[in-house]
Scaffold this motif. Sequence first.
Motif, PDB file in Angstrom:
ATOM      1  N   ARG A   1      -3.968 -13.536 -12.035  1.00 57.45           N
ATOM      2  CA  ARG A   1      -3.532 -12.293 -11.871  1.00 57.45           C
ATOM      3  C   ARG A   1      -1.920 -12.069 -12.005  1.00 57.45           C
ATOM      4  NH1 ARG A   1      -2.963  -7.684 -11.853  1.00 57.45           N
ATOM      5  NH2 ARG A   1      -3.522  -6.304 -10.484  1.00 57.45           N
TER       6      ARG A   1
ATOM      7  N   PRO B   1     -13.759  -3.603  -1.859  1.00 57.18           N
ATOM      8  CA  PRO B   1     -12.936  -4.408  -2.734  1.00 57.18           C
ATOM      9  C   PRO B   1     -12.912  -4.222  -4.068  1.00 57.18           C
ATOM     10  CG  PRO B   1     -14.066  -5.795  -1.285  1.00 57.18           C
ATOM     11  CD  PRO B   1     -14.994  -4.264  -1.080  1.00 57.18           C
ATOM     12  N   SER B   2     -11.878  -4.172  -4.966  1.00 57.24           N
ATOM     13  CA  SER B   2     -11.958  -4.041  -6.410  1.00 57.24           C
ATOM     14  C   SER B   2     -11.930  -5.004  -6.998  1.00 57.24           C
ATOM     15  CB  SER B   2     -11.068  -2.960  -6.601  1.00 57.24           C
ATOM     16  OG  SER B   2      -9.781  -3.271  -6.480  1.00 57.24           O
TER      17      SER B   2
ATOM     18  N   ILE C   1      -5.104 -13.162  -4.945  1.00 55.62           N
ATOM     19  CA  ILE C   1      -4.601 -11.676  -4.394  1.00 55.62           C
ATOM     20  C   ILE C   1      -6.274 -10.983  -4.488  1.00 55.62           C
ATOM     21  CG2 ILE C   1      -3.768  -9.965  -5.750  1.00 55.62           C
ATOM     22  CD1 ILE C   1      -1.868 -11.370  -7.201  1.00 55.62           C
TER      23      ILE C   1
ATOM     24  N   TYR D   1      -9.926  -0.801  -1.659  1.00 57.12           N
ATOM     25  CA  TYR D   1      -9.637   0.539  -0.789  1.00 57.12           C
ATOM     26  C   TYR D   1     -10.156   0.590   0.557  1.00 57.12           C
ATOM     27  CZ  TYR D   1      -8.627   2.175  -5.622  1.00 57.12           C
ATOM     28  OH  TYR D   1      -8.012   2.332  -6.892  1.00 57.12           O
TER      29      TYR D   1
ATOM     30  N   GLU E   1      -7.445  -7.013  -3.708  1.00 53.47           N
ATOM     31  CA  GLU E   1      -7.130  -5.513  -4.114  1.00 53.47           C
ATOM     32  C   GLU E   1      -8.522  -4.917  -3.614  1.00 53.47           C
ATOM     33  OE1 GLU E   1      -5.895  -5.132  -8.158  1.00 53.47           O
ATOM     34  OE2 GLU E   1      -3.928  -5.745  -7.511  1.00 53.47           O
TER      35      GLU E   1
ATOM     36  N   ILE F   1     -11.091  -5.617   3.852  1.00 58.88           N
ATOM     37  CA  ILE F   1     -11.244  -4.584   2.994  1.00 58.88           C
ATOM     38  C   ILE F   1     -12.398  -4.004   2.842  1.00 58.88           C
ATOM     39  CG2 ILE F   1     -10.392  -4.050   0.444  1.00 58.88           C
ATOM     40  CD1 ILE F   1      -8.690  -6.050   0.632  1.00 58.88           C
TER      41      ILE F   1
ATOM     42  N   GLU G   1      -1.226 -10.363  -1.380  1.00 57.52           N
ATOM     43  CA  GLU G   1      -0.961 -11.671  -2.100  1.00 57.52           C
ATOM     44  C   GLU G   1      -1.020 -12.605  -1.015  1.00 57.52           C
ATOM     45  OE1 GLU G   1       2.581 -11.450  -4.399  1.00 57.52           O
ATOM     46  OE2 GLU G   1       1.672  -9.681  -5.589  1.00 57.52           O
TER      47      GLU G   1
ATOM     48  N   THR H   1       0.857  -1.168  -0.194  1.00 60.25           N
ATOM     49  CA  THR H   1      -0.110   0.045   0.009  1.00 60.25           C
ATOM     50  C   THR H   1       0.846   1.245  -0.017  1.00 60.25           C
ATOM     51  OG1 THR H   1      -1.964   1.217   1.101  1.00 60.25           O
ATOM     52  CG2 THR H   1      -0.364   0.133   2.431  1.00 60.25           C
TER      53      THR H   1
ATOM     54  N   PHE I   1      -5.552   2.655  -1.343  1.00 65.60           N
ATOM     55  CA  PHE I   1      -5.594   1.316  -2.219  1.00 65.60           C
ATOM     56  C   PHE I   1      -4.580   0.352  -1.410  1.00 65.60           C
ATOM     57  CE2 PHE I   1      -3.776  -1.472  -5.354  1.00 65.60           C
ATOM     58  CZ  PHE I   1      -4.904  -2.251  -5.888  1.00 65.60           C
ATOM     59  N   ILE I   2      -4.934  -1.108  -1.476  1.00 59.44           N
ATOM     60  CA  ILE I   2      -4.060  -2.068  -0.740  1.00 59.44           C
ATOM     61  C   ILE I   2      -4.222  -3.412  -1.763  1.00 59.44           C
ATOM     62  CG2 ILE I   2      -5.954  -2.983   0.622  1.00 59.44           C
ATOM     63  CD1 ILE I   2      -3.642  -3.244   2.753  1.00 59.44           C
ATOM     64  N   HIS I   3      -3.071  -3.988  -1.675  1.00 58.65           N
ATOM     65  CA  HIS I   3      -2.992  -5.242  -2.626  1.00 58.65           C
ATOM     66  C   HIS I   3      -2.639  -6.403  -1.605  1.00 58.65           C
ATOM     67  CE1 HIS I   3      -1.125  -7.618  -6.174  1.00 58.65           C
ATOM     68  NE2 HIS I   3      -0.333  -7.989  -5.291  1.00 58.65           N
TER      69      HIS I   3
END
Length: 209
Positions: A188, A179-180, A159, A163, A161, A176, A154, A133, A150-152
């Motif tokens: 991914r 989620p996106s 995965i 906000y 992802e 999260i 793994e 992030t 935004f956060i990713h």
Amino acid sequence: MDNMGKFRNIFLLFFFASLVFTACNTKTETETIDVEVDPDSLPTMVTRDVKTLISDSGMTRYRITAKLWLVYDKAEIPVWKFPVGLFIEKFDDNFNVDAHIKCDSATYFTRDELWRLDGDVEIRNLQKELFLTEQIFWSQKKHKVYSDSFIHIEKDDRIIEGYGFDSNERLTVYEINRPSGIFPIEERRTMSVDTVPTFEKEPMAAVEK
């Protein structure tokens, strides 16, 4: 407790709350400043090349590295600053790294007992999950980690992802807020930015426990 002891204990709590550690090796260059100046603009302590090994039960467990540590304890809002990065590693019994925290800069607000990590923030927990992030906070008072950025994340098989992020201190139970996407790990990794799928409706909140 001196500043180095407080610094050491607070950061170890980020991964392992309620533990007490003793420094076994410290290599620093410290300057103490005692002049009449604006306390908001000039630090009361400057420490360069912080390299500290931390032991637990007689074994080396952690290494903390920072090129510059600035203490503004006389400022209107007292803070510690690490303007050129901070790196913390945890070792297993064989002295292999099994968790770490890395960021471009860090700030600790001493009154609120609040940490802010900025820049390219990278955290790997003991479950080998990777968190990426641009900004994340840790509240020592509330015992939680959170972010609006935004956060990713793994994991072994996927995965995640999105906000907005809320977690316990050990980053083992988290959610999260927006989620996106949730992607199978192999899918991914092979995607380009242009081929990331879009969702017709907002997916359900991703909660990990």
